[in-house]
Design a protein around this motif. Structure first.
Motif, short mmCIF file in Angstrom:
data_model
loop_
_atom_site.label_atom_id
_atom_site.label_comp_id
_atom_site.label_asym_id
_atom_site.label_seq_id
_atom_site.Cartn_x
_atom_site.Cartn_y
_atom_site.Cartn_z
N LEU A 180 -55.33 24.95 44.79
CA LEU A 180 -54.22 24.90 43.83
C LEU A 180 -53.16 23.91 44.30
N GLU A 181 -52.87 23.92 45.58
CA GLU A 181 -51.87 22.99 46.11
C GLU A 181 -52.32 21.55 45.95
N LEU A 182 -53.61 21.31 46.16
CA LEU A 182 -54.14 19.95 46.10
C LEU A 182 -54.12 19.38 44.70
N VAL A 183 -54.51 20.18 43.70
CA VAL A 183 -54.69 19.64 42.36
C VAL A 183 -53.54 19.96 41.41
N LEU A 184 -52.69 20.96 41.76
CA LEU A 184 -51.63 21.35 40.83
C LEU A 184 -50.24 21.39 41.47
N ILE A 185 -50.11 22.13 42.57
CA ILE A 185 -48.77 22.43 43.07
C ILE A 185 -48.04 21.17 43.52
N ARG A 186 -48.69 20.32 44.29
CA ARG A 186 -48.02 19.10 44.77
C ARG A 186 -47.65 18.16 43.64
N PRO A 187 -48.58 17.81 42.72
CA PRO A 187 -48.16 16.94 41.61
C PRO A 187 -47.08 17.56 40.74
N ILE A 188 -47.18 18.86 40.47
CA ILE A 188 -46.19 19.51 39.61
C ILE A 188 -44.83 19.57 40.30
N SER A 189 -44.82 19.88 41.60
CA SER A 189 -43.54 19.94 42.32
C SER A 189 -42.88 18.58 42.36
N LEU A 190 -43.66 17.52 42.56
CA LEU A 190 -43.11 16.17 42.57
C LEU A 190 -42.55 15.81 41.20
N THR A 191 -43.23 16.23 40.15
CA THR A 191 -42.79 15.96 38.78
C THR A 191 -41.52 16.72 38.44
N VAL A 192 -41.55 18.03 38.68
CA VAL A 192 -40.44 18.90 38.26
C VAL A 192 -39.17 18.59 39.04
N ARG A 193 -39.31 18.24 40.32
CA ARG A 193 -38.13 17.94 41.13
C ARG A 193 -37.31 16.82 40.50
N LEU A 194 -37.97 15.75 40.10
CA LEU A 194 -37.27 14.63 39.48
C LEU A 194 -36.81 14.97 38.08
N PHE A 195 -37.70 15.51 37.26
CA PHE A 195 -37.40 15.82 35.87
C PHE A 195 -36.24 16.81 35.75
N ALA A 196 -36.29 17.90 36.50
CA ALA A 196 -35.27 18.94 36.37
C ALA A 196 -33.91 18.45 36.84
N ASN A 197 -33.87 17.66 37.91
CA ASN A 197 -32.59 17.14 38.38
C ASN A 197 -31.93 16.23 37.36
N MET A 198 -32.71 15.38 36.71
CA MET A 198 -32.12 14.45 35.75
C MET A 198 -31.71 15.16 34.46
N VAL A 199 -32.48 16.15 34.03
CA VAL A 199 -32.10 16.93 32.85
C VAL A 199 -30.81 17.70 33.14
N ALA A 200 -30.75 18.37 34.29
CA ALA A 200 -29.57 19.15 34.63
C ALA A 200 -28.33 18.26 34.74
N GLY A 201 -28.48 17.09 35.35
CA GLY A 201 -27.36 16.17 35.48
C GLY A 201 -26.86 15.69 34.14
N HIS A 202 -27.79 15.35 33.23
CA HIS A 202 -27.40 14.89 31.90
C HIS A 202 -26.66 15.99 31.14
N LEU A 203 -27.18 17.21 31.19
CA LEU A 203 -26.53 18.32 30.48
C LEU A 203 -25.14 18.59 31.03
N LEU A 204 -24.98 18.50 32.33
CA LEU A 204 -23.69 18.78 32.96
C LEU A 204 -22.66 17.73 32.56
N VAL A 205 -23.03 16.46 32.65
CA VAL A 205 -22.09 15.39 32.29
C VAL A 205 -21.77 15.44 30.80
N ALA A 206 -22.79 15.62 29.96
CA ALA A 206 -22.57 15.66 28.51
C ALA A 206 -21.71 16.84 28.11
N THR A 207 -21.87 17.97 28.76
CA THR A 207 -21.04 19.14 28.46
C THR A 207 -19.58 18.89 28.80
N CYS A 208 -19.35 18.26 29.96
CA CYS A 208 -17.97 17.93 30.34
C CYS A 208 -17.30 17.04 29.29
#
Length: 269
Positions: A180-208
């Motif tokens: 699972l780590e080889l085929v799913l967890i590592r690619p997904i963690s790499l994806t979500v780390r970048l995606f979630a940070n940029m979405v959260a940052g955009h929502l925070l700035v836009a809300t302000c």
């Protein structure tokens, strides 16, 4: 002037437009209904890519033996990626072949992240899951390729799924987890780390900035107006912070990509 005043009063009555997840699923604006349909985020990616390539090509064509300030800045960034990310993890012999790939990932992720604070774009080009996932899959294709080339397919899978030194009954639990780590967890963690940070940052700035709209000045009381001014200051602070996050996430993605690929090799050279 009357129509402008009416529009401002209407905005005051309606309140602020708060950002939501739907902002990251914009409607198609070009070639709607075709396989080549383009929405706002895709358009931002295309524009950012054209600008980035144009700047780099012009810089390369005008390069001199004694660099000017701009050329020196670009060369410093490229040298930093090569020396402090790739060579530091892989070493110069092995890392040389991955310099174009990791440099491309770093530069693209950094520029795409910055689009979130550029007027007229106002959304990070990495703020949808497709682009981070594409980079993550590229990394893990190279990870598998390097591992299979070094060990062969059987040897690579054995190294990944059956780590040495583990009692054999543990493999019953460990092997599925490793798969699972080889085929799913590592690619997904790499994806979500970048995606979630940029979405959260955009929502925070836009809300302000949403809470600094005209309705606070036109309709709210004095205390709320002061709050609106504070929200504006917060928006400016978080905009500067987003610039830092854009660079940090590009660095994290690039160095994790380098580490993952390096793990598919035998002991470091």
């Amino acid at each position: 002037m009357g129509s402008v005043s009416d529009a401002m009063l209407l905005a005051a009555e309606s309140g602020p437009h708060l950002p939501s997840v739907s902002d990251f699923l914009p409607p198609e604006i070009l070639f709607e209904g075709t396989p080549f349909a383009i929405n706002r985020i895709i358009l931002v990616r295309l524009v950012a890519t054209v600008i980035m390539l144009t700047v780099l090509i012009i810089t390369a064509r005008r390069a001199k033996v004694i660099p000017g300030r701009w050329q020196a800045a670009v060369e410093w960034l490229l040298d930093y990626i090569r020396d402090n990310i790739i060579y530091q993890v892989m070493g110069p012999i092995r890392g040389r072949r991955y310099v174009p790939m990791i440099t491309t990932i770093f530069m693209t992720v950094f520029i795409f992240n910055l689009c979130g604070i550029i007027p007229g774009m106002n959304i990070a080009a990495t703020a949808s899951v497709v682009m981070p996932l594409a980079f993550a899959l590229w990394v893990f294709v190279q990870y598998w390729r390097a591992g299979i080339k070094e060990h062969g397919l059987g040897g690579f899978l054995k190294e990944e799924l059956l780590p040495a030194g583990v009692p054999w009954p543990i493999y019953i639990i460990l092997t599925p987890v490793q798969l699972l780590e080889l085929v799913l967890i590592r690619p997904i963690s790499l994806t979500v780390r970048l995606f979630a940070n940029m979405v959260a940052g955009h929502l925070l700035v836009a809300t302000c900035y949403a809470f600094t709209q005209f309705y606070l000045i036109e309709s709210a009381g004095a205390a709320v107006k002061v709050g609106g001014a504070l929200w504006l200051c917060g928006g400016l602070v978080f905009t500067c912070f987003e610039m830092f996050v854009a660079a940090l996430q590009a660095y994290v993605f690039a160095i994790l990509a380098t580490v993952y690929i390096n793990q598919s090799y035998p002991e470091a050279e």
